[in-house]
Design a protein around this motif. Structure first.
Motif, PDB file in Angstrom:
ATOM      1  N   PHE A 196       3.448 -11.288 -11.690  1.00  0.00           N
ATOM      2  CA  PHE A 196       2.652 -11.982 -10.669  1.00  0.00           C
ATOM      3  C   PHE A 196       1.211 -12.015 -11.155  1.00  0.00           C
ATOM      4  N   VAL A 247       4.736 -15.661 -11.764  1.00  0.00           N
ATOM      5  CA  VAL A 247       4.482 -16.341 -10.495  1.00  0.00           C
ATOM      6  C   VAL A 247       2.974 -16.444 -10.297  1.00  0.00           C
ATOM      7  N   GLU A 269       1.037 -18.798  -1.157  1.00  0.00           N
ATOM      8  CA  GLU A 269       0.784 -17.365  -0.970  1.00  0.00           C
ATOM      9  C   GLU A 269       1.897 -16.716  -0.152  1.00  0.00           C
ATOM     10  N   ILE A 273       4.893 -16.217  -2.399  1.00  0.00           N
ATOM     11  CA  ILE A 273       4.645 -15.117  -3.339  1.00  0.00           C
ATOM     12  C   ILE A 273       4.849 -13.782  -2.640  1.00  0.00           C
ATOM     13  N   THR A 303       8.598 -13.137  -2.060  1.00  0.00           N
ATOM     14  CA  THR A 303       9.303 -12.805  -3.300  1.00  0.00           C
ATOM     15  C   THR A 303       8.978 -11.387  -3.739  1.00  0.00           C
ATOM     16  N   PHE A 304       7.687 -11.045  -3.692  1.00  0.00           N
ATOM     17  CA  PHE A 304       7.274  -9.708  -4.105  1.00  0.00           C
ATOM     18  C   PHE A 304       7.874  -8.653  -3.176  1.00  0.00           C
ATOM     19  N   LEU A 339       0.835  -6.051  -3.970  1.00  0.00           N
ATOM     20  CA  LEU A 339       0.016  -7.129  -4.523  1.00  0.00           C
ATOM     21  C   LEU A 339      -1.446  -6.852  -4.210  1.00  0.00           C
ATOM     22  N   TRP A 379      -3.194 -11.960  -4.811  1.00  0.00           N
ATOM     23  CA  TRP A 379      -1.762 -12.242  -4.914  1.00  0.00           C
ATOM     24  C   TRP A 379      -1.209 -11.984  -6.315  1.00  0.00           C
ATOM     25  N   GLY A 380      -1.798 -10.992  -6.965  1.00  0.00           N
ATOM     26  CA  GLY A 380      -1.339 -10.635  -8.304  1.00  0.00           C
ATOM     27  C   GLY A 380      -1.058  -9.154  -8.432  1.00  0.00           C
ATOM     28  N   SER A 381      -0.483  -8.781  -9.560  1.00  0.00           N
ATOM     29  CA  SER A 381      -0.206  -7.385  -9.863  1.00  0.00           C
ATOM     30  C   SER A 381      -0.147  -7.206 -11.372  1.00  0.00           C
TER      31      SER A 381
END
Length: 208
Positions: free
Chosen positions: A59, A93, A125, A128, A131-132, A141, A145-147
């Motif tokens: 992500f 993603v 968003e 995302i 899904t996460f 996250l 919206w990342g990791s």
């Protein structure tokens, strides 16, 4: 003389057989990566799917220029050695609106070699987050919206990981910022997962 001949025959024929059976037994009993979560959510309605693929799932978030280092780490340490394995893919993603940043990233990656099995999926968003969340991990996250963590998902959309990691206990993902973690843990787990499918393919071929 007879004893010497018997000893030589034992060393030449029996010991290799015993060694083979030992290692074959080890692969059979310990060669599967535990399933941590079943049925990870699919990636929207696009062409890139998790089902029937072995996936490194990440992500990137909305700050691609700042997080692209994890892509280059994975590309060098995992993608290049293993990308020729059938049905193995790398999926990042990314929030919608980051298309231009991703195109720039792909151009950089393309200068380093083949990137045919790298896929970037643009989701809302909300998608995302869903899904996460479906990974069922103990990782969150960030605000964009990342990791930095990436995950191994098998062909049945099951999250694979470790249940007895020496540092974390249950290990859901791999910190792709850390080359040491990629080298010392992720690479081993990728090998185990790919070997599992190789063995299954061989068994199917033999059965036929």
């Amino acid at each position: 003389m007879n004893f010497k001949k018997a000893f030589v025959l034992f060393v030449l024929f029996v010991l290799p057989l015993v060694a083979y059976l030992f290692f074959a037994s080890g692969i059979h009993n310990f060669g599967k990566l535990p399933v941590l979560t079943e049925q990870v959510q699919e990636l929207g309605q696009g062409e890139v799917r998790l089902q029937d693929k072995i996936t490194v799932l990440g992500f990137l978030g909305a700050q691609v220029d700042q997080t692209k280092g994890i892509v280059f780490n994975l590309n060098q340490k995992i993608y290049k050695p293993f990308h020729e394995f059938s049905d193995f893919q790398f999926v990042m993603v990314v929030p919608q609106g980051q298309e231009a940043a991703v195109e720039s990233l792909k151009k950089e990656m393309g200068q380093l070699g083949d990137i045919d099995k790298w896929y970037f999926v643009f989701l809302s968003e909300e998608e995302i987050g869903e899904t996460f969340q479906s990974l069922g991990s103990n990782i969150s996250l960030d605000a964009h919206w990342g990791s930095p963590y990436v995950f191994l998902v098998d062909k049945d959309r099951n999250l694979r990981g470790r249940t007895d990691d020496e540092d974390e206990g249950v290990k859901y993902g791999f910190d792709a910022r850390s080359v040491a973690e990629i080298n010392n843990k992720m690479e081993d787990d990728v090998k185990i997962l790919l070997a599992e499918y190789r063995m299954a393919l061989k068994k199917n071929n033999v059965a036929r």
